[in-house]
Design an enzyme around this catalytic site. Structure first.
Site, PDB file in Angstrom:
ATOM      1  N   ASP A  21     -11.384   4.147   2.259  1.00 54.20           N
ATOM      2  CA  ASP A  21     -12.074   3.208   1.384  1.00 54.20           C
ATOM      3  C   ASP A  21     -12.863   3.923   0.292  1.00 54.20           C
ATOM      4  OD1 ASP A  21     -13.229   1.050   0.235  1.00 54.20           O
ATOM      5  OD2 ASP A  21     -14.506   0.536   1.915  1.00 54.20           O
TER       6      ASP A  21
ATOM      7  N   ASP B 181      -9.832   0.901  -6.763  1.00 59.82           N
ATOM      8  CA  ASP B 181     -10.262   0.693  -5.384  1.00 59.82           C
ATOM      9  C   ASP B 181      -9.064   0.825  -4.448  1.00 59.82           C
ATOM     10  OD1 ASP B 181     -11.795  -0.044  -3.182  1.00 59.82           O
ATOM     11  OD2 ASP B 181     -11.498  -2.180  -3.516  1.00 59.82           O
TER      12      ASP B 181
END
Ligand SMILES: *[C@@H]1O[C@H](CO)[C@@H](O)[C@H](O)[C@H]1NC(C)=O
Ligand SMILES: *[C@@H]1O[C@H](CO)[C@@H](O)[C@H](O)[C@H]1NC(C)=O
Ligand SMILES: *[C@@H]1O[C@H](CO)[C@@H](O)[C@H](O)[C@H]1NC(C)=O
Length: 488
Positions: A163, A365
């Site tokens: 992440d 992302d």
């Protein structure tokens, strides 16, 4: 994955007919369209179109391993697998079902609302409005890619979601106090590790949690963290330190992470997450002496192939990787922002002022699935794409998020326009053929982009669009690079 294709002569005639029409009516630049041959694979009949087998857009029945490590020194290369899929040995060992895909898109909406909320630019969806305070608005179930690392001495293998939108790395620990969703999965037990220690409240690391937007509790001597997520997911536990083993020949001795005693939520087939964000508690910053604030990854084309995550600056695939400056958003120190200024469809750049993109800002992302664009650029992209796809039957979307869908049933091969991101400094990054469409179910494929409600909310480059690209985060050098075809 764009694989070699066999094409019948009749298909070629039809295809060329359609393409000439496409060029003349929409692109109006036939010379340019036919002149260069810059396609990155032999499957491209024409330079501004992807022509691929429908099969190549879907998972295969066996796991295809990445043989294509990007570097000679493989010491710190980890294998990346999709959470849902054949290559994930910890979970289903089957490819995603239509239900999984619906779930992935739903969770993606939650993650994006959370990012928008965190970056202060959007109102919350109704369901989440009551859950304030939210220190840290990310929904874990939506993260798609995992790596396996070893924690402690002896090392316990754990699968962590990667992440780039989080800083804290955490894993579920024993004894699990409450809501022990992971009890059957591998879990870290600090009492079985000879190298584990709790972090004290006096340490600088403990105070850094708040910089990353995570609550800490210092009512006892031991630093306790609490991360809450918009959908009521949470992770709460001790902030601890132990040895992190990346590969059999590469370990980091002094790693601070969250040892969760109580986690709630849809965490999927993972023990926790690996925080690759930018504040001081992230993996990237903690290991900056060793890996020099450089990491790179390649996300595989489907859930039946593997990619890589690599730490350290050595290597890189030379001039195949094109760099653009890394930016920072004033609202959040965690995210990696980029200077997106335009979008190409086919041979043309859409007519959108760069100021539309600079007003919203754009982040990249690893955990968002579908790329979000400000409303105006999305409308332009959708119109150009629909025009180029007129030969295919338009389908009623099976997803509330995606609105440009086609039914490819009965087709062996499909062709669709190439799409590229134009970044500041004149760098254009062509997306891989597998980075444009999202299979919502069976034979239905949709344009894997969505529009924000307005032009003010931040744009997000999601993981579908990153598929197969070598993405190089050179944080030390203040730049992010993209190269083609880094993994299967
Ligand atoms: C942990 O993973 C490593 C690397 O994949 C593997 O070599 C090792 O055998 C695993 N250890 C255990 C206890 O499963
Ligand atoms: C860490 O702190 C908790 C709570 O104070 C305690 O129960 C545990 O034994 C400590 N672990 C170690 C290794 O000191
Ligand atoms: C979160 O939990 C609170 C309290 O238990 C509940 O009222 C609320 O509806 C929940 N929100 C969501 C999105 O589930």
């Amino acid at each position: 994955m764009a694989t070699p294709i066999s094409i019948s002569p009749s298909f070629l005639r039809v295809f060329f007919g359609c393409f000439v029409f496409f060029i003349c009516v929409i692109l109006c630049s036939p010379e340019k369209g036919f002149a260069s041959a810059e396609g990155d694979t032999k499957t491209d009949l024409l330079p501004h179109t992807h022509t691929v087998e429908v099969n190549s857009l879907q998972p295969a029945t066996t796991c295809i391993l990445s043989t294509q490590g990007p570097y000679n020194n493989k010491e710190s290369v980890l294998e990346v697998v999709h959470k849902h899929g054949l290559c994930n040995q910890h979970k289903s060992q089957s490819n995603p079902t239509d239900q999984d895909r619906t779930q992935i898109l739903k969770q993606d909406e939650t993650r994006v609302s959370s990012i928008h909320y965190r970056l202060n630019s959007l109102t919350l969806p109704d369901a989440a409005t009551n859950t304030i305070p939210v220190q840290y608005g990310l929904e874990l179930g939506s993260f798609s890619y995992i790596v396996t690392v070893g924690l402690g001495t002896p090392a316990k293998n754990l699968s962590l979601l990667i992440d780039t939108g989080s800083d804290l790395t955490w894993t579920q620990c024993r004894p699990c106090v409450r809501s022990c969703y992971k009890q059957k999965e591998p879990m870290f037990d600090p009492s079985h590790s000879t190298s584990y220690s709790n972090i004290s409240c006096e340490s600088a690391a403990c105070s850094q949690l708040t910089v990353a937007g995570i609550d800490r509790d210092c009512s006892a001597a031991t630093c306790t963290y609490s991360a809450k997520y918009l959908d009521n997911s949470s992770s709460l536990g001790f902030f601890g330190n132990d040895k992190l083993t990346l590969t059999p020949t590469d370990a980091y001795d002094d790693f601070d992470f969250g040892c969760a005693q109580n986690s709630k939520g849809k965490f999927g087939a993972a023990a926790g997450l690996l925080g690759l964000g930018r504040t001081s508690i992230s993996f990237v910053e903690q290991t900056s002496q060793k890996y020099k604030r450089v990491f790179s990854y390649c996300l595989p084309s489907t859930s039946s192939s593997t990619g890589y995550l690599k730490f350290g600056p050595d290597g890189g695939s030379g001039n195949a990787v094109k760099f653009t400056p890394l930016k920072t958003l004033s609202q959040s120190a965690t995210f990696y922002a980029l200077d997106l200024v335009g979008i190409t469809v086919g041979s043309r750049q859409l007519k959108i002022s760069a100021s539309v993109f600079s007003k919203s800002g754009t982040v990249i992302d690893s955990g968002t699935v579908i790329t979000r664009l400000p409303a105006t650029p999305y409308a332009a992209l959708r119109a150009a794409f629909r025009k180029a796809m007129e030969k295919y039957p338009f389908a009623k979307s099976k997803s509330a998020l995606l609105d440009t869908c086609y039914d490819f049933s009965g087709l062996k091969t499909v062709s669709y326009p190439k799409i590229g991101f134009v970044f500041g400094g004149g760098v254009t990054v062509d997306l891989d053929a597998t980075g444009i469409l999202f299979q919502t179910s069976g034979s239905q494929f949709c344009l894997a982009f969505a529009g924000n409600k307005d032009d003010n909310s931040v744009g997000i480059i999601g993981n579908v669009q990153q598929k197969r690209l070598q993405v190089v985060y050179d944080v030390a050098g203040g730049r992010i690079g993209f190269g083609p075809a880094g993994c299967p």
